[in-house]
Motif scaffolding. Structure first.
Motif, PDB file in Angstrom:
ATOM      1  N   TYR A   1       0.796  -1.234   0.000  1.00 57.66           N
ATOM      2  CA  TYR A   1       0.000   0.000   0.000  1.00 57.66           C
ATOM      3  C   TYR A   1       0.829   1.286   0.000  1.00 57.66           C
ATOM      4  CZ  TYR A   1      -3.378  -3.528   1.478  1.00 57.66           C
ATOM      5  OH  TYR A   1      -4.123  -4.677   1.567  1.00 57.66           O
ATOM      6  N   THR A   2       2.154   1.190   0.143  1.00 60.26           N
ATOM      7  CA  THR A   2       2.968   2.414   0.125  1.00 60.26           C
ATOM      8  C   THR A   2       4.009   2.421  -0.982  1.00 60.26           C
ATOM      9  OG1 THR A   2       4.562   1.524   1.730  1.00 60.26           O
ATOM     10  CG2 THR A   2       2.692   2.759   2.608  1.00 60.26           C
ATOM     11  N   GLY A   3       4.386   1.265  -1.496  1.00 58.26           N
ATOM     12  CA  GLY A   3       5.312   1.214  -2.620  1.00 58.26           C
ATOM     13  C   GLY A   3       6.736   0.838  -2.243  1.00 58.26           C
ATOM     14  N   TRP A   4       7.668   1.218  -3.109  1.00 54.29           N
ATOM     15  CA  TRP A   4       9.072   0.832  -2.967  1.00 54.29           C
ATOM     16  C   TRP A   4       9.812   1.779  -2.031  1.00 54.29           C
ATOM     17  CZ3 TRP A   4      10.645  -3.690  -4.905  1.00 54.29           C
ATOM     18  CH2 TRP A   4       9.897  -4.253  -5.952  1.00 54.29           C
ATOM     19  N   HIS A   5      10.750   1.209  -1.282  1.00 54.64           N
ATOM     20  CA  HIS A   5      11.580   2.015  -0.378  1.00 54.64           C
ATOM     21  C   HIS A   5      13.005   1.469  -0.396  1.00 54.64           C
ATOM     22  CE1 HIS A   5       8.195   4.075   1.673  1.00 54.64           C
ATOM     23  NE2 HIS A   5       7.549   2.973   1.335  1.00 54.64           N
ATOM     24  N   VAL A   6      13.954   2.368  -0.180  1.00 52.16           N
ATOM     25  CA  VAL A   6      15.329   1.929   0.021  1.00 52.16           C
ATOM     26  C   VAL A   6      15.346   1.074   1.291  1.00 52.16           C
ATOM     27  CG1 VAL A   6      17.685   2.684   0.536  1.00 52.16           C
ATOM     28  CG2 VAL A   6      16.269   3.981  -1.078  1.00 52.16           C
ATOM     29  N   ALA A   7      16.043  -0.019   1.250  1.00 48.30           N
ATOM     30  CA  ALA A   7      16.079  -0.911   2.409  1.00 48.30           C
ATOM     31  C   ALA A   7      16.625  -0.177   3.630  1.00 48.30           C
ATOM     32  CB  ALA A   7      16.945  -2.127   2.107  1.00 48.30           C
ATOM     33  N   ALA A   8      15.955  -0.346   4.722  1.00 47.05           N
ATOM     34  CA  ALA A   8      16.394   0.227   5.992  1.00 47.05           C
ATOM     35  C   ALA A   8      16.843  -0.918   6.886  1.00 47.05           C
ATOM     36  CB  ALA A   8      15.257   1.009   6.649  1.00 47.05           C
ATOM     37  N   LEU A   9      18.101  -0.902   7.289  1.00 45.66           N
ATOM     38  CA  LEU A   9      18.632  -1.979   8.104  1.00 45.66           C
ATOM     39  C   LEU A   9      18.038  -1.949   9.508  1.00 45.66           C
ATOM     40  CD1 LEU A   9      22.411  -1.697   7.104  1.00 45.66           C
ATOM     41  CD2 LEU A   9      20.761  -3.391   6.298  1.00 45.66           C
ATOM     42  N   THR A  10      17.635  -3.099   9.996  1.00 42.84           N
ATOM     43  CA  THR A  10      17.189  -3.230  11.379  1.00 42.84           C
ATOM     44  C   THR A  10      18.381  -3.659  12.232  1.00 42.84           C
ATOM     45  OG1 THR A  10      16.653  -5.587  11.179  1.00 42.84           O
ATOM     46  CG2 THR A  10      14.931  -3.996  10.552  1.00 42.84           C
ATOM     47  N   ALA A  11      18.209  -3.625  13.533  1.00 43.76           N
ATOM     48  CA  ALA A  11      19.283  -4.065  14.430  1.00 43.76           C
ATOM     49  C   ALA A  11      19.657  -5.522  14.152  1.00 43.76           C
ATOM     50  CB  ALA A  11      18.856  -3.885  15.889  1.00 43.76           C
TER      51      ALA A  11
ATOM     52  N   PRO B   1      15.221   6.182  15.631  1.00 48.54           N
ATOM     53  CA  PRO B   1      14.180   5.148  15.490  1.00 48.54           C
ATOM     54  C   PRO B   1      13.218   5.402  14.347  1.00 48.54           C
ATOM     55  CG  PRO B   1      13.713   6.577  17.349  1.00 48.54           C
ATOM     56  CD  PRO B   1      15.108   6.911  16.896  1.00 48.54           C
ATOM     57  N   GLY B   2      13.188   6.619  13.815  1.00 47.70           N
ATOM     58  CA  GLY B   2      12.264   6.912  12.716  1.00 47.70           C
ATOM     59  C   GLY B   2      12.779   6.493  11.367  1.00 47.70           C
ATOM     60  N   THR B   3      14.002   5.943  11.316  1.00 46.52           N
ATOM     61  CA  THR B   3      14.571   5.536  10.039  1.00 46.52           C
ATOM     62  C   THR B   3      13.972   4.203   9.620  1.00 46.52           C
ATOM     63  OG1 THR B   3      16.649   6.636  10.541  1.00 46.52           O
ATOM     64  CG2 THR B   3      16.697   5.012   8.796  1.00 46.52           C
ATOM     65  N   GLY B   4      13.145   4.228   8.586  1.00 48.51           N
ATOM     66  CA  GLY B   4      12.493   3.009   8.126  1.00 48.51           C
ATOM     67  C   GLY B   4      11.593   3.318   6.963  1.00 48.51           C
ATOM     68  N   PRO B   5      10.976   2.313   6.374  1.00 51.89           N
ATOM     69  CA  PRO B   5      10.094   2.530   5.227  1.00 51.89           C
ATOM     70  C   PRO B   5       9.026   3.569   5.521  1.00 51.89           C
ATOM     71  CG  PRO B   5      10.513   0.194   5.533  1.00 51.89           C
ATOM     72  CD  PRO B   5      11.082   0.899   6.725  1.00 51.89           C
ATOM     73  N   GLY B   6       8.934   4.537   4.618  1.00 50.03           N
ATOM     74  CA  GLY B   6       7.907   5.556   4.735  1.00 50.03           C
ATOM     75  C   GLY B   6       8.330   6.771   5.549  1.00 50.03           C
ATOM     76  N   THR B   7       9.519   6.729   6.148  1.00 50.53           N
ATOM     77  CA  THR B   7       9.939   7.845   6.987  1.00 50.53           C
ATOM     78  C   THR B   7      11.034   8.669   6.357  1.00 50.53           C
ATOM     79  OG1 THR B   7      11.576   6.490   8.129  1.00 50.53           O
ATOM     80  CG2 THR B   7       9.384   6.532   9.066  1.00 50.53           C
ATOM     81  N   GLY B   8      11.693   8.127   5.339  1.00 51.85           N
ATOM     82  CA  GLY B   8      12.771   8.860   4.695  1.00 51.85           C
ATOM     83  C   GLY B   8      12.215   9.858   3.708  1.00 51.85           C
TER      84      GLY B   8
END
Length: 239
Positions: free
Chosen positions: A75-85, A228-235
């Motif tokens: 529902y939001t589309g493509w995003h650059v991968a955001a690394l998790t811990a 913590p806001g670094t993730g899909p939809g936040t960049g």
């Protein structure tokens, strides 16, 4: 009599498909450090900027998704991968295992040419850092670690490293772009490893490689916790 002249060492010019070229361009853009993890990638805008059909672009994005470079969020589309811990821990521990072995083997190699090539990789990193170009620093950093793996002279190790190299590049790109304090920091990160390789000290090189990857992994994990806001939809979105 005349005849055809053949020249040894010449290789056929590689012909790339449009999809392959688009994939390469997008991969380089993502790994350049110019776009934040989690940034949204808009198909229409990217297709127009690259001058290709959306179907071609979509195939390239799916290919990059297989490399772990991008993700498709429902529902939001493509995003650059955001690394998790967890991603960071898995990458640095796997990378550390491979590069530690490679460094041990490379340091033990008696061939002076092998060590000369390693010096050229480190010199390239020093040059990139002196220029201050983030893109060049990232590429030279990745090239140095790839060069150490190649210097090990272990075909199966090199093959396994190629499997995870794209994710290692994403790790290095994120770390150098958002965690490193500058060119001097990047050089300092590699100093113990380079010193051990120059000393032809296998065990020291193996330990330095592991500690380098572990230290950068922990620094990147700390950065992620502080953002913590670094993730899909936040960049920042791609226009």
């Amino acid at each position: 009599m005349g005849g055809e002249t053949t020249i040894s060492g010449l290789k056929p010019v590689a012909r790339q498909s449009t999809e392959a070229m688009v994939t390469e361009h997008l991969r380089d853009f993502i790994l350049s450090g110019e776009i934040a993890p989690g940034a949204r990638l808009t198909e229409i805008a990217l297709a127009e900027q690259l001058g290709v059909a959306r179907s071609t672009l979509r195939m390239s994005l799916h290919r990059l998704a297989g490399e772990g470079m991008v993700t498709l969020v429902p529902y939001t589309g493509w995003h650059v991968a955001a690394l998790t811990a967890e991603d960071i821990w898995e990458i640095w521990t796997l990378r550390g295992s491979l590069e530690s072995l490679a460094s041990r083997l490379a340091a033990a190699r008696p061939d002076p040419e092998v060590h000369h090539r390693l010096e050229t990789f480190f010199t390239a990193l020093e040059t990139a850092c002196a220029r201050g170009s983030l893109r060049e620093m990232i590429e030279a950093d990745v090239a140095l670690h790839r060069g150490i793996v190649e210097a090990a002279g272990h075909r199966r190790l090199a093959a396994q490293y190629r499997v995870v190299e794209a994710q290692v590049r994403l790790f290095v790109s994120t770390s150098n772009s958002f965690v490193a304090t500058g060119p001097d920091d990047i050089i300092a990160q590699h100093a113990p490893l380079i010193a051990a390789l120059r000393a032809r000290a296998p065990e020291e090189a193996a330990r330095a490689a592991w500690e380098h990857d572990e230290t950068e992994g922990r620094r990147l994990t700390a950065w992620l916790a502080a953002h913590p806001g670094t993730g899909p939809g936040t960049g920042p979105g791609t226009p």
